[in-house]
Design a protein around this motif. Structure first.
Motif, mmCIF file in Angstrom:
data_model
loop_
_atom_site.group_PDB
_atom_site.id
_atom_site.type_symbol
_atom_site.label_atom_id
_atom_site.label_comp_id
_atom_site.label_asym_id
_atom_site.label_seq_id
_atom_site.Cartn_x
_atom_site.Cartn_y
_atom_site.Cartn_z
ATOM 1 N N ASP A 228 71.316 10.497 12.491
ATOM 2 C CA ASP A 228 72.430 11.405 12.233
ATOM 3 C C ASP A 228 72.616 12.466 13.313
ATOM 4 O O ASP A 228 73.435 13.373 13.168
ATOM 5 N N GLY A 229 71.867 12.383 14.389
ATOM 6 C CA GLY A 229 71.982 13.365 15.471
ATOM 7 C C GLY A 229 71.011 14.514 15.346
ATOM 8 O O GLY A 229 70.926 15.354 16.244
ATOM 9 N N GLY A 230 70.293 14.587 14.229
ATOM 10 C CA GLY A 230 69.310 15.650 14.050
ATOM 11 C C GLY A 230 68.039 15.382 14.834
ATOM 12 O O GLY A 230 67.850 14.302 15.412
ATOM 13 N N ALA A 231 67.155 16.358 14.863
ATOM 14 C CA ALA A 231 65.922 16.251 15.643
ATOM 15 C C ALA A 231 65.120 15.012 15.234
ATOM 16 O O ALA A 231 65.008 14.677 14.049
ATOM 17 N N TYR A 232 64.554 14.358 16.228
ATOM 18 C CA TYR A 232 63.726 13.170 16.008
ATOM 19 C C TYR A 232 62.299 13.517 16.386
ATOM 20 O O TYR A 232 62.040 13.991 17.499
ATOM 21 N N PRO A 233 61.328 13.309 15.487
ATOM 22 C CA PRO A 233 59.960 13.773 15.747
ATOM 23 C C PRO A 233 59.308 13.070 16.926
ATOM 24 O O PRO A 233 59.463 11.862 17.116
ATOM 25 N N GLU A 234 58.568 13.848 17.682
ATOM 26 C CA GLU A 234 57.889 13.326 18.870
ATOM 27 C C GLU A 234 56.448 12.951 18.526
ATOM 28 O O GLU A 234 55.699 13.776 17.992
ATOM 29 N N PRO A 235 56.042 11.727 18.826
ATOM 30 C CA PRO A 235 54.655 11.353 18.562
ATOM 31 C C PRO A 235 53.714 11.960 19.606
ATOM 32 O O PRO A 235 54.151 12.478 20.633
ATOM 33 N N ALA A 236 52.425 11.893 19.328
ATOM 34 C CA ALA A 236 51.444 12.316 20.326
ATOM 35 C C ALA A 236 51.635 11.477 21.582
ATOM 36 O O ALA A 236 51.788 10.253 21.513
ATOM 37 N N THR A 237 51.641 12.142 22.720
ATOM 38 C CA THR A 237 51.994 11.463 23.970
ATOM 39 C C THR A 237 50.983 11.808 25.058
ATOM 40 O O THR A 237 50.754 12.990 25.339
ATOM 41 N N GLU A 238 50.389 10.794 25.645
ATOM 42 C CA GLU A 238 49.465 11.001 26.756
ATOM 43 C C GLU A 238 50.195 10.744 28.068
ATOM 44 O O GLU A 238 50.895 9.745 28.215
ATOM 45 N N ILE A 239 50.002 11.652 29.010
ATOM 46 C CA ILE A 239 50.620 11.518 30.323
ATOM 47 C C ILE A 239 49.580 11.836 31.394
ATOM 48 O O ILE A 239 48.632 12.575 31.137
ATOM 49 N N PRO A 240 49.730 11.298 32.595
ATOM 50 C CA PRO A 240 48.797 11.651 33.669
ATOM 51 C C PRO A 240 49.075 13.051 34.203
ATOM 52 O O PRO A 240 50.128 13.644 33.938
ATOM 53 N N ALA A 241 48.122 13.600 34.955
ATOM 54 C CA ALA A 241 48.315 14.897 35.600
ATOM 55 C C ALA A 241 49.518 14.830 36.528
ATOM 56 O O ALA A 241 49.833 13.775 37.091
ATOM 57 N N TRP A 242 50.207 15.968 36.669
ATOM 58 C CA TRP A 242 51.445 15.972 37.453
ATOM 59 C C TRP A 242 51.226 15.522 38.890
ATOM 60 O O TRP A 242 52.118 14.938 39.512
ATOM 61 N N ASP A 243 50.007 15.765 39.435
ATOM 62 C CA ASP A 243 49.741 15.407 40.830
ATOM 63 C C ASP A 243 48.892 14.149 40.955
ATOM 64 O O ASP A 243 48.258 13.919 41.988
ATOM 65 N N ALA A 244 48.891 13.308 39.921
ATOM 66 C CA ALA A 244 48.115 12.067 39.964
ATOM 67 C C ALA A 244 48.625 11.176 41.099
ATOM 68 O O ALA A 244 49.831 10.968 41.246
ATOM 69 N N PRO A 245 47.717 10.635 41.923
ATOM 70 C CA PRO A 245 48.152 9.787 43.043
ATOM 71 C C PRO A 245 49.023 8.613 42.607
ATOM 72 O O PRO A 245 49.916 8.190 43.348
ATOM 73 N N GLU A 246 48.780 8.084 41.411
ATOM 74 C CA GLU A 246 49.536 6.919 40.941
ATOM 75 C C GLU A 246 51.018 7.214 40.727
ATOM 76 O O GLU A 246 51.828 6.287 40.633
ATOM 77 N N LEU A 247 51.385 8.510 40.660
ATOM 78 C CA LEU A 247 52.783 8.876 40.445
ATOM 79 C C LEU A 247 53.542 9.121 41.747
ATOM 80 O O LEU A 247 54.761 9.277 41.725
ATOM 81 N N ARG A 248 52.830 9.158 42.853
ATOM 82 C CA ARG A 248 53.494 9.480 44.124
ATOM 83 C C ARG A 248 54.324 8.312 44.635
ATOM 84 O O ARG A 248 53.907 7.151 44.576
ATOM 85 N N CYS A 249 55.482 8.639 45.167
ATOM 86 C CA CYS A 249 56.334 7.655 45.835
ATOM 87 C C CYS A 249 56.057 7.617 47.336
ATOM 88 O O CYS A 249 56.200 6.576 47.979
ATOM 89 N N PHE A 250 55.706 8.764 47.910
ATOM 90 C CA PHE A 250 55.328 8.849 49.315
ATOM 91 C C PHE A 250 53.802 8.805 49.424
ATOM 92 O O PHE A 250 53.105 9.148 48.448
ATOM 93 N N PRO A 251 53.267 8.431 50.571
ATOM 94 C CA PRO A 251 51.810 8.465 50.739
ATOM 95 C C PRO A 251 51.261 9.872 50.528
ATOM 96 O O PRO A 251 51.965 10.873 50.745
ATOM 97 N N ALA A 252 50.028 9.961 50.109
ATOM 98 C CA ALA A 252 49.392 11.251 49.847
ATOM 99 C C ALA A 252 49.471 12.149 51.079
ATOM 100 O O ALA A 252 49.219 11.700 52.208
ATOM 101 N N GLY A 253 49.840 13.411 50.852
ATOM 102 C CA GLY A 253 49.915 14.373 51.946
ATOM 103 C C GLY A 253 51.122 14.222 52.846
ATOM 104 O O GLY A 253 51.195 14.862 53.899
ATOM 105 N N GLN A 254 52.093 13.395 52.450
ATOM 106 C CA GLN A 254 53.258 13.154 53.315
ATOM 107 C C GLN A 254 54.570 13.481 52.596
ATOM 108 O O GLN A 254 55.496 12.665 52.546
#
Length: 464
Positions: free
Chosen positions: A370-396
């Motif tokens: 109906d457009g009302g709030a939808y509950p969010e389940p517990a969510t695991e995410i990696p650290a913001w600076d995790a190497p696996e999330l980088r699009c460019f090589p590390a340090g570049q």
């Protein structure tokens, strides 16, 4: 002379001749009027008042815009942003630099080009086992400098939307995340020289990102939503107002009554000059946030705000929401407008704000709920600076500045000066340099407009 050209002399009696530079300085200080500290904001207060007067003069009524009215307003907004001057269509040269598999979805690490040589790192969240084209969300991050697209709140939103069956495309804004070199690399004031506001640069790159998103076979082009927080909320307003391909809009903590936002920006020193996305050249001559609403209507719109938000005072947000409620109500589509005020957390895209957003997108892009709030389940995410999330090589990390500057220079070089001033002739007499250790001083004020004067000292030799 009168008016702007008249000099108002105060403390007109000249001081006695100073016998030294130190004595001259002391006498100049003595001319400083009493209570001057109370008037040091005169320029800012004048700006504040002028903005309020101009915005109050914009004609407004709660009625849907005609096609012609909308076209005129969009044209004005495009001119203020200036982004239509930039090359189009873009040469995206998009490439996939890796895939991170996750339960229920995958993250494709995409790099695409906006300005020539300017690479934009992005994440495309794709649901697992799609049976056909899916609704999609374009996410503009706003001003989160080191993490940007990998900010924990943004990751959580993207993960849960993907698990709900949405494709989500989020990219680093210029000067942020993997494009972050310094805040200066975001504050690209050079663009103003060719009539492009900083928000115009943001809009250009958003349009490029939208082109990429629409190129994906997984995406239903008729079911595109857009959201973002803070500057991302503001960018959601701009893009949705200009581009009818955005079917559903959810600006988060980026809504303002512009006069209130200007006033609050003065109080906290205009974001310490780190960015000026929120200040579009000429915009308040013809539009407040209300006019952006009128350009989005009758498409579904949910405004999400925080009860306490320094940059977007809630009083102004409520006034904007009330106008939207009236506008949609008059058209008989009141269900297509929503307003969610989060009193549990301030500026950001925290859980309550995300849950409101989930429900709205499900209603209008999946015809679910109906457009009302939808509950969010517990969510695991990696650290913001995790190497696996980088699009460019590390340090570049790759800055956006060089590409933007090159584009500005190319535009400037293509133009002929309209009124080039002649070179000043060389002086016929040597410059007069008075001996300031034997001088008389007067304090003067030069009026430039009602309520605003330039203070100055007139220093003259003691002798004729």
């Amino acid at each position: 002379m009168t008016g702007r050209r008249q000099f108002m002399l105060q403390a007109a009696a000249a001081l006695r001749p100073a016998s030294s530079a130190e004595e001259l300085e002391r006498q100049v200080r003595a001319l400083r009027p009493a209570g001057v500290h109370a008037g040091e904001r005169s320029v800012l207060d004048n700006l504040d008042g002028r903005a309020r007067e101009r915005l109050a003069a914009i004609p407004r009524k709660p009625a849907m815009l005609s096609h012609g009215q909308a076209a005129v307003l969009r044209n004005q907004l495009e001119r203020s942003l200036g982004f239509r001057q930039l090359p189009w269509p873009p040469d995206l040269q998009a490439r996939n630099t890796g895939v991170a598999g996750r339960p229920g979805y995958r993250i494709e690490k995409i790099v695409f080009q906006t300005f020539p040589g300017t690479q934009v790192p992005a994440h495309l969240y794709v649901p697992e086992s799609l049976s056909g084209s899916a609704p999609a969300i374009l996410f503009y991050t706003g001003h989160w400098w080191p993490d940007s697209k990998t900010h924990p709140d943004f990751q959580t939103f993207c993960v849960n939307m993907a698990r709900l069956g949405f494709v989500v495309f989020v990219f680093d804004a210029f000067g942020q995340g993997e494009r972050g070199i310094s805040q200066r690399d975001h504050r690209r004031t050079e663009s103003l020289l060719v009539g492009i506001s900083q928000q115009g640069l943001a809009e250009y790159e958003t349009q490029c990102a939208l082109e990429y998103l629409l190129s994906r076979r997984e995406v239903d082009p008729k079911r595109i939503g857009m959201t973002g927080a803070s500057g991302g909320g503001y960018n959601t307003w701009m893009t949705s107002a200009l581009d009818g391909r955005i079917a559903v809009s959810v600006p988060v903590v980026g809504t303002s009554e512009f006069a209130e936002q200007i006033h609050s920006s003065i109080e906290h020193d205009f974001y310490q000059a780190s960015e000026h996305c929120h200040f579009v050249a000429g915009l308040i001559q013809y539009a407040n946030n209300h006019e952006l609403i009128a350009l989005i209507a009758p498409r579904p719109l949910l405004i999400i705000s925080a009860s306490v938000d320094r940059s977007f005072p809630i009083g102004g947000v409520r006034a904007v929401a009330e106008y939207a409620r009236e506008l949609y109500g008059q058209a008989g589509i009141s269900g297509k407008f929503g307003f969610s005020e989060d009193s549990s957390a301030g500026h950001g895209y925290q859980r309550n704000k995300r849950e409101a957003s989930y429900g709205w997108f499900r209603r209008w892009l999946q015809d679910t709920g109906d457009g009302g709030a939808y509950p969010e389940p517990a969510t695991e995410i990696p650290a913001w600076d995790a190497p696996e999330l980088r699009c460019f090589p590390a340090g570049q990390n790759q800055p956006a500045g060089p590409g933007i500057i090159a584009a500005v220079r190319a535009l400037a070089a293509s133009r002929r000066p309209a009124n080039q001033l002649p070179e000043a002739p060389p002086p016929r007499h040597p410059m007069f340099r008075p001996n300031l250790t034997r001088a008389r001083v007067q304090r003067i004020e030069i009026p430039v407009e009602p309520g605003l004067a330039i203070p100055a000292f007139l220093v003259r030799p003691a002798s004729a």
